[in-house]
Design an enzyme around this catalytic site. Structure first.
Site, short mmCIF file in Angstrom:
data_model
loop_
_atom_site.label_atom_id
_atom_site.label_comp_id
_atom_site.label_asym_id
_atom_site.label_seq_id
_atom_site.Cartn_x
_atom_site.Cartn_y
_atom_site.Cartn_z
N HIS A 180 11.01 -9.39 0.64
CA HIS A 180 10.67 -8.25 0.52
C HIS A 180 12.04 -7.28 0.83
O HIS A 180 12.98 -7.85 1.61
CB HIS A 180 9.55 -7.84 1.48
CG HIS A 180 8.89 -6.29 1.29
ND1 HIS A 180 9.50 -5.21 1.90
CD2 HIS A 180 7.83 -5.80 0.41
CE1 HIS A 180 8.91 -4.17 1.20
NE2 HIS A 180 7.60 -4.52 0.62
N TYR A 226 2.72 4.61 0.85
CA TYR A 226 3.52 5.36 2.10
C TYR A 226 2.58 6.29 3.10
O TYR A 226 1.75 6.58 2.24
CB TYR A 226 4.65 6.13 1.63
CG TYR A 226 5.84 5.38 0.83
CD1 TYR A 226 6.38 4.25 1.69
CD2 TYR A 226 6.52 5.54 -0.44
CE1 TYR A 226 7.54 3.72 0.99
CE2 TYR A 226 7.46 5.04 -0.95
CZ TYR A 226 7.94 3.68 -0.43
OH TYR A 226 9.20 3.41 -1.11
N ASP A 271 0.88 -1.32 0.15
CA ASP A 271 -0.01 0.06 0.00
C ASP A 271 0.96 1.37 0.02
O ASP A 271 2.20 1.17 0.17
CB ASP A 271 -1.15 -0.18 1.18
CG ASP A 271 -0.28 0.08 2.54
OD1 ASP A 271 0.85 -0.16 2.70
OD2 ASP A 271 -1.15 0.31 3.26
N PHE A 280 6.75 1.88 -4.30
CA PHE A 280 8.32 2.03 -3.78
C PHE A 280 8.65 3.21 -4.12
O PHE A 280 10.03 3.62 -3.48
CB PHE A 280 9.20 0.94 -4.36
CG PHE A 280 8.81 -0.32 -3.70
CD1 PHE A 280 9.22 -0.79 -2.41
CD2 PHE A 280 8.11 -1.44 -4.48
CE1 PHE A 280 8.88 -2.20 -2.22
CE2 PHE A 280 7.45 -2.56 -4.18
CZ PHE A 280 8.09 -3.12 -3.11
#
Length: 229
Positions: free
Chosen positions: A191, A70, A68, A81
């Site tokens: 991740h 930031y 989701d 990202f």
């Protein structure tokens, strides 16, 4: 708040029906109610579908799935990202850049966290949830966005060939069943978060592996270290 569908025709031709379904009305209502209560929502409404605007459907070569947006002020701008230029790269992006430096080229501007140049080359930077409340990660992860983004992944898989899907972490990897492995390349690792990056993200070489696949299929490679936006 989602006021209207303002997307390139290449996307609208494939997903316009989703905007007329009940779950999208539910998402709109939740966002409206949040804002009525004074809750700040990220990204700004004009940037919720930024990934679709910057990467038209016909340009897609790579999909990088995030979770989701930031949730701190000034960071989210609709690309997984990525942060706007002049905003310091968050920890996961710092680790992405560390791997990029080793995998491709140590000489690039790793202070610029804006991934617009990736998006414009055909890297579709899709969060599986498109909005979030300020300071509350995952706060909109169960309001219906997954229905929309799952459909988007299916549409890409069904209507394109030879796309590289980069799945970092368990949440992204849970979407594998939506992708036709006979037509596309799936690259997986843990991740890039500081909590997990040392368990297999570092050394996974996603950028060079992507470019090798693209080149082997006579497709133009991605200039991963080009950050001039």
């Amino acid at each position: 708040m989602i006021k209207k569908v303002d997307l390139p025709d290449s996307w609208l031709n494939l997903i316009i029906d989703e905007f007329h379904k009940g779950y999208m009305d539910d998402i709109k209502k939740i966002i409206i109610e949040n804002k009525k209560k004074g809750i700040i929502i990220y990204p700004p409404s004009s940037k919720i579908f930024n990934a679709f605007k910057l990467t038209e459907f016909n340009l897609i070569k790579v999909v990088i799935l995030g979770q989701d947006p930031y949730h701190q002020e000034g960071q989210a701008h609709g690309l997984s990202f990525s942060v706007p230029k002049n905003i310091p790269p968050p920890p996961s992006l710092i680790n992405i850049y560390k791997e990029l430096s080793v995998d491709m080229d140590p000489h690039f501007d790793n202070s610029n966290g804006n991934l617009d140049t990736w998006a414009k080359q055909g890297v579709f930077l899709l969060n599986t949830t498109l909005t979030v409340q300020k300071g509350k990660p995952l706060s909109h992860s169960k309001i219906g966005w997954n229905l929309f983004t799952d459909r988007v992944i299916e549409v890409i898989s069904n209507n394109k060939e030879k796309v590289v899907f980069i799945l970092w972490g368990m949440q992204a990897q849970s979407k594998k069943h939506l992708i036709d492995k006979s037509k596309h390349l799936i690259l997986e690792s843990v991740h890039p978060s500081p909590l997990s990056a040392h368990r297999g993200f570092f050394g996974s070489k996603p950028f060079s592996r992507t470019n090798h696949y693209l080149a082997s299929n006579d497709l133009k490679v991605i200039e991963w270290t080009n950050f001039d936006s």
